[in-house]
Design a protein around this motif. Structure first.
Motif, short mmCIF file in Angstrom:
data_model
loop_
_atom_site.label_atom_id
_atom_site.label_comp_id
_atom_site.label_asym_id
_atom_site.label_seq_id
_atom_site.Cartn_x
_atom_site.Cartn_y
_atom_site.Cartn_z
N ALA A 49 0.82 -1.21 0.00
CA ALA A 49 0.00 0.00 0.00
C ALA A 49 0.86 1.26 0.00
N ALA A 50 2.00 1.19 0.65
CA ALA A 50 2.89 2.36 0.73
C ALA A 50 3.67 2.57 -0.56
N HIS A 51 3.81 1.51 -1.35
CA HIS A 51 4.60 1.60 -2.59
C HIS A 51 3.81 0.93 -3.71
N PRO A 52 2.81 1.61 -4.26
CA PRO A 52 1.97 1.02 -5.31
C PRO A 52 2.79 0.60 -6.53
N GLY A 53 2.29 -0.41 -7.21
CA GLY A 53 2.99 -0.91 -8.39
C GLY A 53 3.44 -2.34 -8.16
N ARG A 54 4.20 -2.85 -9.10
CA ARG A 54 4.64 -4.25 -9.01
C ARG A 54 5.79 -4.39 -8.03
N ALA A 55 5.70 -5.37 -7.17
CA ALA A 55 6.73 -5.62 -6.16
C ALA A 55 7.56 -6.84 -6.55
N LEU A 56 8.71 -6.95 -5.93
CA LEU A 56 9.59 -8.12 -6.10
C LEU A 56 9.60 -8.90 -4.80
N PHE A 57 9.08 -10.14 -4.85
CA PHE A 57 9.10 -11.04 -3.70
C PHE A 57 10.21 -12.05 -3.88
N LEU A 58 11.06 -12.16 -2.87
CA LEU A 58 12.04 -13.25 -2.83
C LEU A 58 11.73 -14.06 -1.57
N ASP A 59 11.19 -15.24 -1.78
CA ASP A 59 10.71 -16.08 -0.68
C ASP A 59 11.82 -17.06 -0.30
N LEU A 60 12.42 -16.85 0.87
CA LEU A 60 13.60 -17.61 1.28
C LEU A 60 13.20 -18.84 2.08
N HIS A 61 13.69 -19.99 1.64
CA HIS A 61 13.35 -21.26 2.27
C HIS A 61 14.63 -22.06 2.57
N SER A 62 14.44 -23.13 3.35
CA SER A 62 15.48 -24.14 3.54
C SER A 62 14.82 -25.50 3.46
N THR A 63 15.62 -26.55 3.34
CA THR A 63 15.10 -27.89 3.13
C THR A 63 15.62 -28.84 4.21
N PRO A 69 21.86 -24.59 -3.27
CA PRO A 69 20.68 -23.73 -3.43
C PRO A 69 20.09 -23.86 -4.83
N PHE A 70 18.79 -23.59 -4.93
CA PHE A 70 18.13 -23.56 -6.23
C PHE A 70 16.93 -22.64 -6.15
N ALA A 71 16.46 -22.19 -7.32
CA ALA A 71 15.35 -21.25 -7.40
C ALA A 71 14.12 -21.94 -7.98
N ILE A 72 12.94 -21.50 -7.53
CA ILE A 72 11.67 -21.98 -8.07
C ILE A 72 10.82 -20.78 -8.42
N LEU A 73 9.95 -20.94 -9.42
CA LEU A 73 9.19 -19.79 -9.91
C LEU A 73 8.00 -20.24 -10.72
N GLY A 74 7.00 -19.37 -10.78
CA GLY A 74 6.00 -19.47 -11.82
C GLY A 74 6.65 -18.96 -13.09
N ALA A 113 7.67 -12.91 -8.33
CA ALA A 113 7.73 -13.76 -7.14
C ALA A 113 8.60 -14.97 -7.42
N VAL A 114 9.73 -15.04 -6.73
CA VAL A 114 10.71 -16.12 -6.92
C VAL A 114 11.04 -16.73 -5.57
N GLY A 115 11.09 -18.05 -5.53
CA GLY A 115 11.48 -18.75 -4.32
C GLY A 115 12.92 -19.19 -4.38
N LEU A 116 13.61 -19.17 -3.25
CA LEU A 116 14.98 -19.63 -3.20
C LEU A 116 15.15 -20.60 -2.05
N HIS A 129 23.86 -18.28 1.51
CA HIS A 129 23.22 -18.33 0.19
C HIS A 129 22.05 -17.36 0.12
N HIS A 130 21.27 -17.27 1.20
CA HIS A 130 20.16 -16.33 1.22
C HIS A 130 20.66 -14.89 1.12
N GLU A 131 21.71 -14.59 1.87
CA GLU A 131 22.25 -13.23 1.83
C GLU A 131 22.75 -12.88 0.43
N SER A 132 23.48 -13.80 -0.18
CA SER A 132 24.01 -13.55 -1.53
C SER A 132 22.87 -13.35 -2.52
#
Length: 240
Positions: A49-63, A69-74, A113-116, A129-132
């Motif tokens: 709401a504070a920054h209208p427009g398209r956002a970049l989501f980086l969803d950080l996970h572990s297994t 590390p690897f990336a997942i995405l639509g 929206a990208v998952g890592l 890896h998350h920091e990088s």
């Protein structure tokens, strides 16, 4: 809260309850995860709401299993631009096999929206890896000039080194859905991106864990479940 207990979730899988129907129910089920989701959503929506427009989501996970590390995405062009900037394997097709994720929810609303998956839960390198990935994503997304990102070359090299020898793009061939939560158990010793052949004994499932699980086709293993919860037993992928 779940990680503090050494489990995937307390009551429900937090990354399977991001649907319109689930969100409409709010916290009425009283689960720990619905409360966490409400807190996350409030925080995210306030930022949007504070920054209208398209956002970049980086969803950080572990297994639960070890591996790089690897990336997942639509699979959209905007998501690809960010995911491929990391220089690590990109896995396609996960969104077709797993639903109710945060990435799916915000991706369908038009955001990037990208998952890592950074590595095993307790490995210190997973945090690295998350920091990088965060630094690389800031530059790739146009949020930070390359010259102003400290040690960007080190971050790119760190991710590239861990991805060495792994196909850059893979797609999901098969998902084993756990049939019996109490009876499922992976065979020991499997790791992410390990080659597996058709017919190999991968796990046991069903009542009492009596049924052998052997994939009909070979490929590259992804996310074998070594934690006691969740319906995703393992995935088999192939290079694209």
């Amino acid at each position: 809260a779940a990680l503090a207990r050494g489990t995937r979730f307390v009551d429900r899988d937090l990354n399977r309850i991001w649907t319109e129907e689930e969100l409409a129910r709010g916290t009425e089920d009283g689960s720990a995860e619905s409360v966490e989701r409400a807190e996350l959503r409030d925080t995210i929506e306030a930022r949007l709401a504070a920054h209208p427009g398209r956002a970049l989501f980086l969803d950080l996970h572990s297994t639960s299993a070890a591996g790089p590390p690897f990336a997942i995405l639509g699979d959209t062009l905007a998501n690809r631009e960010i995911a491929f900037s990391f220089g690590i394997p990109v896995v396609l097709g996960l969104e077709e096999n797993v639903h109710g994720t945060l990435l799916e929810y915000y991706g369908e609303r038009g955001h990037v929206a990208v998952g890592l998956e950074g590595g095993q839960h307790d490995e210190p390198t997973t945090v690295d890896h998350h920091e990088s990935a965060l630094w690389v994503a800031l530059v790739a997304g146009g949020l930070l000039e390359e010259g102003r990102a400290p040690e960007l070359g080190l971050h790119r090299a760190r991710l590239a080194e861990r991805a060495r020898g792994i196909p850059p793009v893979l797609e999901i061939l098969h998902r084993h859905e756990v049939r019996d939560l109490a009876g499922f158990a992976m065979e020991p010793g499997f790791a992410n991106f390990q080659p597996v052949e058709a017919g190999r004994l991968m796990a046991r499932d069903g009542p009492g864990g009596r049924a052998e699980v052997r994939p009909a086709s070979g490929g590259i293993l992804l996310m074998p479940r070594y934690q006691g919860q969740g319906l995703d037993g393992f995935f088999v992928t192939r290079p694209v």
